[in-house]
Design a protein around this motif. Structure first.
Motif, mmCIF file in Angstrom:
data_model
loop_
_atom_site.group_PDB
_atom_site.id
_atom_site.type_symbol
_atom_site.label_atom_id
_atom_site.label_comp_id
_atom_site.label_asym_id
_atom_site.label_seq_id
_atom_site.Cartn_x
_atom_site.Cartn_y
_atom_site.Cartn_z
ATOM 1 N N ASP A 77 0.857 -1.183 0.000
ATOM 2 C CA ASP A 77 0.000 0.000 0.000
ATOM 3 C C ASP A 77 0.895 1.234 0.000
ATOM 4 O OD1 ASP A 77 -1.789 2.048 0.343
ATOM 5 O OD2 ASP A 77 -2.793 1.171 2.084
ATOM 6 N N THR A 78 1.119 1.786 -1.192
ATOM 7 C CA THR A 78 1.918 3.012 -1.320
ATOM 8 C C THR A 78 1.031 4.250 -1.291
ATOM 9 O OG1 THR A 78 1.779 3.086 -3.737
ATOM 10 C CG2 THR A 78 3.585 1.776 -2.771
ATOM 11 N N GLY A 79 -0.281 4.030 -1.221
ATOM 12 C CA GLY A 79 -1.217 5.139 -1.298
ATOM 13 C C GLY A 79 -1.712 5.398 -2.712
ATOM 14 N N ASP A 80 -1.176 4.658 -3.678
ATOM 15 C CA ASP A 80 -1.573 4.805 -5.083
ATOM 16 C C ASP A 80 -2.091 3.453 -5.558
ATOM 17 O OD1 ASP A 80 -1.730 4.960 -7.875
ATOM 18 O OD2 ASP A 80 0.114 6.126 -8.074
ATOM 19 N N ILE A 81 -3.411 3.279 -5.554
ATOM 20 C CA ILE A 81 -3.985 1.969 -5.854
ATOM 21 C C ILE A 81 -3.659 1.518 -7.273
ATOM 22 C CG2 ILE A 81 -6.243 2.940 -6.492
ATOM 23 C CD1 ILE A 81 -5.502 -0.499 -4.840
ATOM 24 N N PRO A 129 -6.973 -17.183 0.241
ATOM 25 C CA PRO A 129 -6.181 -16.177 0.962
ATOM 26 C C PRO A 129 -5.720 -15.028 0.071
ATOM 27 C CG PRO A 129 -5.436 -18.399 1.526
ATOM 28 C CD PRO A 129 -6.392 -18.534 0.379
ATOM 29 N N ARG A 130 -5.284 -15.346 -1.156
ATOM 30 C CA ARG A 130 -4.834 -14.283 -2.066
ATOM 31 C C ARG A 130 -5.998 -13.396 -2.476
ATOM 32 N NH1 ARG A 130 0.086 -12.729 -2.164
ATOM 33 N NH2 ARG A 130 0.084 -12.306 -4.373
ATOM 34 N N PHE A 131 -7.154 -13.999 -2.680
ATOM 35 C CA PHE A 131 -8.343 -13.238 -3.049
ATOM 36 C C PHE A 131 -8.692 -12.248 -1.937
ATOM 37 C CE2 PHE A 131 -12.830 -12.424 -3.732
ATOM 38 C CZ PHE A 131 -12.938 -12.381 -5.117
ATOM 39 N N GLU A 132 -8.651 -12.729 -0.702
ATOM 40 C CA GLU A 132 -8.978 -11.859 0.429
ATOM 41 C C GLU A 132 -7.960 -10.735 0.588
ATOM 42 O OE1 GLU A 132 -11.741 -11.637 2.205
ATOM 43 O OE2 GLU A 132 -12.452 -13.165 0.812
ATOM 44 N N GLU A 133 -6.685 -11.032 0.341
ATOM 45 C CA GLU A 133 -5.662 -9.983 0.407
ATOM 46 C C GLU A 133 -5.922 -8.914 -0.638
ATOM 47 O OE1 GLU A 133 -1.424 -11.007 0.920
ATOM 48 O OE2 GLU A 133 -2.132 -13.073 1.019
ATOM 49 N N LEU A 138 -7.999 -3.376 -1.976
ATOM 50 C CA LEU A 138 -8.989 -2.509 -2.614
ATOM 51 C C LEU A 138 -9.839 -1.792 -1.556
ATOM 52 C CD1 LEU A 138 -10.110 -4.801 -5.554
ATOM 53 C CD2 LEU A 138 -8.812 -2.676 -5.744
ATOM 54 N N ARG A 139 -10.136 -2.490 -0.461
ATOM 55 C CA ARG A 139 -10.926 -1.856 0.596
ATOM 56 C C ARG A 139 -10.170 -0.687 1.221
ATOM 57 N NH1 ARG A 139 -12.199 -6.193 3.187
ATOM 58 N NH2 ARG A 139 -14.131 -6.495 2.047
ATOM 59 N N ARG A 140 -8.867 -0.834 1.407
ATOM 60 C CA ARG A 140 -8.085 0.285 1.938
ATOM 61 C C ARG A 140 -8.115 1.471 0.971
ATOM 62 N NH1 ARG A 140 -4.640 -3.883 3.243
ATOM 63 N NH2 ARG A 140 -3.058 -3.284 1.718
ATOM 64 N N ALA A 141 -8.051 1.176 -0.332
ATOM 65 C CA ALA A 141 -8.153 2.252 -1.328
ATOM 66 C C ALA A 141 -9.528 2.906 -1.262
ATOM 67 C CB ALA A 141 -7.887 1.700 -2.724
ATOM 68 N N GLN A 142 -10.534 2.097 -1.003
ATOM 69 C CA GLN A 142 -11.902 2.612 -0.854
ATOM 70 C C GLN A 142 -11.976 3.560 0.352
ATOM 71 O OE1 GLN A 142 -14.891 -0.454 -0.026
ATOM 72 N NE2 GLN A 142 -15.905 0.114 -1.941
ATOM 73 N N GLN A 144 -9.616 5.246 1.539
ATOM 74 C CA GLN A 144 -8.827 6.446 1.228
ATOM 75 C C GLN A 144 -9.500 7.325 0.172
ATOM 76 O OE1 GLN A 144 -5.258 4.453 -0.034
ATOM 77 N NE2 GLN A 144 -4.636 3.911 2.053
ATOM 78 N N GLY A 145 -10.675 6.904 -0.308
ATOM 79 C CA GLY A 145 -11.407 7.703 -1.286
ATOM 80 C C GLY A 145 -10.962 7.504 -2.727
ATOM 81 N N GLN A 146 -10.126 6.487 -2.976
ATOM 82 C CA GLN A 146 -9.656 6.248 -4.342
ATOM 83 C C GLN A 146 -10.631 5.391 -5.153
ATOM 84 O OE1 GLN A 146 -5.271 5.437 -4.725
ATOM 85 N NE2 GLN A 146 -5.402 5.316 -2.494
ATOM 86 N N ILE A 147 -11.532 4.709 -4.454
ATOM 87 C CA ILE A 147 -12.539 3.860 -5.092
ATOM 88 C C ILE A 147 -13.877 4.188 -4.433
ATOM 89 C CG2 ILE A 147 -13.320 1.473 -5.405
ATOM 90 C CD1 ILE A 147 -10.408 0.608 -5.387
ATOM 91 N N PRO A 148 -14.963 4.314 -5.209
ATOM 92 C CA PRO A 148 -16.263 4.658 -4.620
ATOM 93 C C PRO A 148 -16.722 3.635 -3.586
ATOM 94 C CG PRO A 148 -16.334 4.895 -7.000
ATOM 95 C CD PRO A 148 -15.022 4.242 -6.669
ATOM 96 N N PRO A 149 -17.503 4.079 -2.586
ATOM 97 C CA PRO A 149 -17.922 3.184 -1.508
ATOM 98 C C PRO A 149 -18.840 2.050 -1.950
ATOM 99 C CG PRO A 149 -18.920 5.369 -1.262
ATOM 100 C CD PRO A 149 -17.912 5.471 -2.349
ATOM 101 N N ASP A 150 -19.524 2.210 -3.090
ATOM 102 C CA ASP A 150 -20.446 1.161 -3.532
ATOM 103 C C ASP A 150 -19.817 0.191 -4.526
ATOM 104 O OD1 ASP A 150 -20.192 2.942 -5.598
ATOM 105 O OD2 ASP A 150 -22.332 2.960 -6.115
ATOM 106 N N ALA A 151 -18.510 0.284 -4.738
ATOM 107 C CA ALA A 151 -17.837 -0.593 -5.713
ATOM 108 C C ALA A 151 -17.880 -2.045 -5.249
ATOM 109 C CB ALA A 151 -16.389 -0.150 -5.895
ATOM 110 N N ASP A 152 -18.045 -2.952 -6.196
ATOM 111 C CA ASP A 152 -18.064 -4.396 -5.921
ATOM 112 C C ASP A 152 -16.613 -4.891 -5.943
ATOM 113 O OD1 ASP A 152 -18.236 -7.187 -6.018
ATOM 114 O OD2 ASP A 152 -20.107 -7.151 -7.171
#
Length: 197
Positions: A77-81, A129-133, A138-142, A144-152
């Motif tokens: 997580d560099t802050g840039d998804i 395990p890899r899928f969950e990682e 992606l959830r951390r990016a969410q 941080q506001g980089q991905i919309p909250p309703d994204a699947d």
């Protein structure tokens, strides 16, 4: 019985020798011709030692592949998804296109169609395990506001990594950095992420 530190070291040394031997043999002979007997001989251990830790050659090779995949494709997580996804997908592509890892994993995938126990092990030890990682990243990016909250997010993971495994299984040419960048950009756009500056 208490295990001494020296015996623990010997066990880890034997485990590494077995995993390395399995991968070397995959490169030299091809997955289908590798046997537990050959792995044991190459690693300098008994067949009994291998069967004490793994139920089959597929399980040995799966562990060797999983170790390599986890070690070379961390979900940083560099802050840039976008950059982080490009690096991760490119790492997976490089590993799958490099002997012995690509041929070894192709061999495992061919076995899962008629080995239910191996299929379950692949799912529980590698895929899930890899899928969950990936979803967590992606959830951390969410957050941080980089991905919309309703994204699947689970669907996004399948969109990102599906093309990698599709090309690998069908032995199509591997993706280059430009193609991977386009894939990541397309998936993030589909999620509603703002464009990169």
């Amino acid at each position: 019985m208490i295990t001494s530190p020296s015996s623990l070291r010997r066990s880890e040394r034997s485990r590494r020798a077995i995993l390395e031997a399995a991968l070397e043999l995959c490169t030299e002979k091809g997955y289908g011709r590798v046997t537990v007997e050959a792995i044991a001989a190459r690693a300098g251990v008994s067949k009994k030692t291998i069967y004490r830790w793994w139920p089959s050659k597929s399980a040995v090779i799966l562990e060797a592949f999983t170790d390599a995949l986890v070690g070379t494709t961390p979900f940083v997580d560099t802050g840039d998804i976008a950059a982080d996804l490009r690096a991760n997908v490119m790492g997976a592509v490089k590993l799958l296109s490099t002997p012995p890892y690509g041929p070894a994993y192709a061999g495992i995938l061919s076995e899962v169609h008629h080995d239910d126990a191996l299929a379950e092990t692949v799912r529980t030890k590698l895929i899930d395990p890899r899928f969950e990682e990936a979803v967590d990243r992606l959830r951390r990016a969410q957050e941080q506001g980089q991905i919309p909250p309703d994204a699947d997010l689970p669907l996004a993971v399948e969109m990102l990594y599906g093309p990698v495994y599709y090309r690998h299984v069908l032995r199509k040419p591997v993706q280059d950095e430009e193609t991977i960048a386009a894939l990541v950009a397309h998936v993030l756009r589909a999620l509603g992420a703002p464009p990169e500056p």
